[in-house]
Design an enzyme around this catalytic site. Structure first.
Site, PDB file in Angstrom:
ATOM      1  N   VAL A  60       0.807  -1.224   0.000  1.00  0.00           N
ATOM      2  CA  VAL A  60       0.000   0.000   0.000  1.00  0.00           C
ATOM      3  C   VAL A  60       0.841   1.274   0.000  1.00  0.00           C
ATOM      4  O   VAL A  60       0.295   2.368  -0.174  1.00  0.00           O
ATOM      5  CB  VAL A  60      -0.983   0.055   1.195  1.00  0.00           C
ATOM      6  CG1 VAL A  60      -1.995  -1.068   1.103  1.00  0.00           C
ATOM      7  CG2 VAL A  60      -0.252   0.018   2.523  1.00  0.00           C
ATOM      8  N   TYR A  61       2.154   1.181   0.190  1.00  0.00           N
ATOM      9  CA  TYR A  61       2.965   2.401   0.195  1.00  0.00           C
ATOM     10  C   TYR A  61       2.963   3.024  -1.195  1.00  0.00           C
ATOM     11  O   TYR A  61       3.346   2.389  -2.179  1.00  0.00           O
ATOM     12  CB  TYR A  61       4.405   2.091   0.622  1.00  0.00           C
ATOM     13  CG  TYR A  61       4.560   1.651   2.063  1.00  0.00           C
ATOM     14  CD1 TYR A  61       3.533   1.824   2.992  1.00  0.00           C
ATOM     15  CD2 TYR A  61       5.734   1.064   2.507  1.00  0.00           C
ATOM     16  CE1 TYR A  61       3.677   1.418   4.311  1.00  0.00           C
ATOM     17  CE2 TYR A  61       5.892   0.665   3.831  1.00  0.00           C
ATOM     18  CZ  TYR A  61       4.851   0.843   4.726  1.00  0.00           C
ATOM     19  OH  TYR A  61       5.009   0.438   6.035  1.00  0.00           O
ATOM     20  N   ALA A  62       2.499   4.269  -1.237  1.00  0.00           N
ATOM     21  CA  ALA A  62       2.375   5.004  -2.509  1.00  0.00           C
ATOM     22  C   ALA A  62       1.574   4.190  -3.518  1.00  0.00           C
ATOM     23  O   ALA A  62       1.862   4.198  -4.723  1.00  0.00           O
ATOM     24  CB  ALA A  62       3.738   5.366  -3.073  1.00  0.00           C
TER      25      ALA A  62
END
Length: 339
Positions: free
Chosen positions: A54-56
């Site tokens: 889910v990071y960026a």
């Protein structure tokens, strides 16, 4: 750089790890910057990078995959699943359906055929943990995942998860990742004793309290432009208080009397706890990688760590909070229509 085993496994991780949550974020690290940081980490002996699907919105994994072309065997990749990627049913959590879909998507973005450490980003309280753990066990047996870990677990959920693994003969967790620093010590009451009992390593995130322990916040409470404390107003409001500025000043003074900085003390204090395997730290440049890596060279004695801890006990910080991060969408009714 020195290395420690991750839990009771044979996997050796560098005492300083690289956090990649800023890779791909607007106004943070673009792809060339991310590549330069990853390569600098490898050159300084850092062999563990921490990210999530889910990071960026997945760009972090993509940038890591690009940066490791031709150098995959020089870096251990830890990534996560479970947090919401998009609204709608079956788009987050610990179901077998979502785990199996998530691992294939992460493998594709990372341009690899295996993940070194696959982590449950947050436990899914809507279902028995056994479903998630059985899916992870299958992934290890299939060779797509080599080791597993928990992140943002409460202590009791971690104990329940590892008991479930042992009861069913599943592969065990190697470690527990949570917020732990000189300014966030809630985990010392239950989580860290649980890890000791289970034989799991501790992997701290936010070791610098979002930058408060970097020494970059001045006496007036101003954070340098471009830092997390200046970009994320919630972080700044949480950490930049008169009490915390005073505490950091005390810690910085203690460190400087011994020829070091408060940033170096933040890493050294954590690494003086043997159960800590690797400290996850972000970096905005290759130069910051060098600074973080050098910090691991300072080894505190037991007496020195106790002295620093006495300062912390006498000056409790504002905004310490819980050691884990819970997601509200696990408690809400799933939206049927994407939004």
């Amino acid at each position: 750089m020195k290395y420690r085993h991750l839990g009771n496994s044979g996997l050796e991780v560098s005492e300083i790890g690289l956090g990649a949550n800023s890779f791909g974020m607007p106004g943070r690290r673009d792809r060339p910057e991310s590549e330069a940081i990853v390569h600098s980490a490898i050159d300084h002996g850092i062999n563990f990078i921490d990210t999530s699907n889910v990071y960026a919105s997945g760009l972090s994994e993509e940038y890591i995959g690009h940066a490791l072309k031709g150098r995959r065997d020089e870096m251990l990749i830890g990534t996560k699943f479970g947090s919401m990627r998009r609204q709608g049913p079956n788009n987050f959590g610990g179901s077998r359906n979502f785990v199996m879909r998530s691992v294939e998507e992460s493998l594709s973005r990372l341009q690899t055929d295996y993940i070194d450490v696959y982590m449950i980003h947050r436990p899914d309280p809507r279902m028995p943990i056994e479903e998630t753990l059985r899916a992870l066990d299958d992934l290890v047996r299939d060779g797509k995942v080599r080791y597993t870990a928990g992140c943002n677990f409460e202590a009791w959920r971690l104990v329940n998860a590892e008991w479930t693994n042992r009861k069913n003969g599943f592969v065990g967790l190697t470690s527990s990742q949570f917020a732990y620093s000189m300014m966030t010590r809630a985990a010392e009451e239950e989580m860290i004793p649980a890890c000791r009992e289970l034989g799991l390593s501790v992997v701290p995130y936010l070791p610098l309290a979002a930058g408060m322990l970097s020494g970059k916040v001045n006496a007036s409470g101003s954070a340098p432009e471009g830092t997390r404390l200046s970009i994320e107003t919630g972080m700044g409001d949480r950490w930049i208080t008169p009490r915390n500025i005073e505490l950091v000043g005390l810690l910085d003074g203690w460190a400087r009397e011994r020829g070091h900085s408060v940033l170096e003390l933040a890493f050294a204090w954590l690494l003086a706890e043997p159960i800590v395997a690797t400290v996850i730290a972000g970096a905005s440049s290759p130069e910051q990688i060098a600074t973080n890596a050098a910090a691991a060279e300072w080894v505190l004695s037991a007496d020195e760590r106790a002295e620093v801890t006495a300062i912390l006990d006498a000056n409790p910080p504002d905004g310490a909070g819980d050691y884990y991060s819970a997601a509200g969408y696990f408690r809400e009714e799933t939206q049927e229509a994407p939004r």
